[in-house]
Design a protein around this motif. Structure first.
Motif, PDB file in Angstrom:
ATOM      1  N   LEU A 193      46.715   9.751  50.218  1.00 47.93           N
ATOM      2  CA  LEU A 193      47.403   9.236  49.120  1.00 47.93           C
ATOM      3  C   LEU A 193      46.622   9.871  47.984  1.00 47.93           C
ATOM      4  O   LEU A 193      47.376  10.227  46.767  1.00 47.93           O
ATOM      5  CB  LEU A 193      47.314   7.783  49.041  1.00 47.93           C
ATOM      6  CG  LEU A 193      48.492   7.265  49.819  1.00 47.93           C
ATOM      7  CD1 LEU A 193      48.179   5.774  49.806  1.00 47.93           C
ATOM      8  CD2 LEU A 193      49.973   7.660  49.314  1.00 47.93           C
ATOM      9  N   PHE A 194      45.120   9.815  47.870  1.00 49.24           N
ATOM     10  CA  PHE A 194      44.589  10.354  46.876  1.00 49.24           C
ATOM     11  C   PHE A 194      44.757  11.744  46.504  1.00 49.24           C
ATOM     12  O   PHE A 194      44.834  12.172  45.516  1.00 49.24           O
ATOM     13  CB  PHE A 194      42.995  10.194  47.132  1.00 49.24           C
ATOM     14  CG  PHE A 194      42.037  10.719  45.940  1.00 49.24           C
ATOM     15  CD1 PHE A 194      41.810  10.390  44.623  1.00 49.24           C
ATOM     16  CD2 PHE A 194      41.229  11.731  46.436  1.00 49.24           C
ATOM     17  CE1 PHE A 194      41.205  11.060  44.018  1.00 49.24           C
ATOM     18  CE2 PHE A 194      40.426  12.650  45.574  1.00 49.24           C
ATOM     19  CZ  PHE A 194      40.493  12.061  44.393  1.00 49.24           C
ATOM     20  N   LEU A 195      44.671  12.580  47.636  1.00 48.60           N
ATOM     21  CA  LEU A 195      45.088  14.031  47.582  1.00 48.60           C
ATOM     22  C   LEU A 195      46.358  14.305  47.025  1.00 48.60           C
ATOM     23  O   LEU A 195      46.493  15.297  46.369  1.00 48.60           O
ATOM     24  CB  LEU A 195      44.826  14.701  49.060  1.00 48.60           C
ATOM     25  CG  LEU A 195      43.397  14.705  49.552  1.00 48.60           C
ATOM     26  CD1 LEU A 195      43.358  15.233  51.027  1.00 48.60           C
ATOM     27  CD2 LEU A 195      42.545  15.566  48.637  1.00 48.60           C
ATOM     28  N   CYS A 196      47.433  13.437  47.446  1.00 47.59           N
ATOM     29  CA  CYS A 196      48.885  13.783  46.985  1.00 47.59           C
ATOM     30  C   CYS A 196      48.995  13.464  45.612  1.00 47.59           C
ATOM     31  O   CYS A 196      49.608  14.157  44.908  1.00 47.59           O
ATOM     32  CB  CYS A 196      49.812  12.797  47.916  1.00 47.59           C
ATOM     33  SG  CYS A 196      49.883  13.299  49.445  1.00 47.59           S
ATOM     34  N   ASN A 197      48.290  12.210  44.918  1.00 46.79           N
ATOM     35  CA  ASN A 197      48.341  11.923  43.763  1.00 46.79           C
ATOM     36  C   ASN A 197      47.472  12.958  42.689  1.00 46.79           C
ATOM     37  O   ASN A 197      48.240  13.227  41.794  1.00 46.79           O
ATOM     38  CB  ASN A 197      47.533  10.674  43.436  1.00 46.79           C
ATOM     39  CG  ASN A 197      48.423   9.485  43.865  1.00 46.79           C
ATOM     40  OD1 ASN A 197      49.567   9.511  44.084  1.00 46.79           O
ATOM     41  ND2 ASN A 197      47.777   8.232  44.067  1.00 46.79           N
ATOM     42  N   LYS A 198      46.528  13.663  43.367  1.00 47.03           N
ATOM     43  CA  LYS A 198      45.760  14.725  42.639  1.00 47.03           C
ATOM     44  C   LYS A 198      46.946  15.968  42.502  1.00 47.03           C
ATOM     45  O   LYS A 198      46.826  16.751  41.286  1.00 47.03           O
ATOM     46  CB  LYS A 198      44.600  15.279  43.087  1.00 47.03           C
ATOM     47  CG  LYS A 198      43.441  14.204  43.105  1.00 47.03           C
ATOM     48  CD  LYS A 198      42.923  14.423  41.703  1.00 47.03           C
ATOM     49  CE  LYS A 198      41.464  13.827  41.675  1.00 47.03           C
ATOM     50  NZ  LYS A 198      40.846  14.331  40.260  1.00 47.03           N
ATOM     51  N   LEU A 199      47.540  16.178  43.339  1.00 49.12           N
ATOM     52  CA  LEU A 199      48.564  17.304  43.475  1.00 49.12           C
ATOM     53  C   LEU A 199      50.054  17.081  42.952  1.00 49.12           C
ATOM     54  O   LEU A 199      50.677  17.904  43.037  1.00 49.12           O
ATOM     55  CB  LEU A 199      48.684  17.839  44.853  1.00 49.12           C
ATOM     56  CG  LEU A 199      47.380  18.569  45.609  1.00 49.12           C
ATOM     57  CD1 LEU A 199      47.645  18.808  46.992  1.00 49.12           C
ATOM     58  CD2 LEU A 199      47.028  19.807  44.632  1.00 49.12           C
ATOM     59  N   ASN A 200      50.090  15.754  42.286  1.00 48.13           N
ATOM     60  CA  ASN A 200      51.341  15.280  41.967  1.00 48.13           C
ATOM     61  C   ASN A 200      52.450  15.502  42.851  1.00 48.13           C
ATOM     62  O   ASN A 200      53.523  15.789  42.541  1.00 48.13           O
ATOM     63  CB  ASN A 200      51.824  16.192  40.544  1.00 48.13           C
ATOM     64  CG  ASN A 200      50.884  15.635  39.501  1.00 48.13           C
ATOM     65  OD1 ASN A 200      50.267  14.637  39.526  1.00 48.13           O
ATOM     66  ND2 ASN A 200      50.561  16.862  38.669  1.00 48.13           N
TER      67      ASN A 200
END
Length: 101
Positions: free
Chosen positions: A31-38
């Motif tokens: 989820l953190f990685l997906c948020n960083k990549l929008n």
């Protein structure tokens, strides 16, 4: 189907759930990685293009996340270190392997 870090991700799954198939990544980290990549929670793997996966691998390296073979190697070396210093946990690993024979 997309292959990333030696794992095949299914097209019909959501991105943050499909990324948990990578050894060493849990739901919180994905989820953190997906948020960083929008990348939204509802986005599926088939909706992403190749650029997102390249950015994803770079982001994993930038955040110093240990995944796949590196994590397995580290885990294995930690166990052998416990065995070599003959601590209780190391002895339990030895007994476990002796029982398998």
């Amino acid at each position: 189907m997309v292959q990333i870090l030696g794992n095949t991700l299914e097209n019909k799954k959501k991105v943050y759930i499909a990324l948990t198939k990578i050894y060493g990544l849990n739901k919180y980290q994905t989820l953190f990685l997906c948020n960083k990549l929008n990348i939204g929670k509802d986005c599926k793997v088939k909706d992403l293009n190749q650029n997102y996966f390249v950015k994803l691998i770079k982001l994993i390296e930038q955040n110093n996340l240990i995944v796949e073979n590196n994590l397995r190697q580290k885990y294995r070396s930690d166990i052998t270190n416990l065995i070599n210093i003959k601590c209780y946990r190391g002895i339990r690993h030895i007994q476990k392997t002796l029982n398998r024979r």
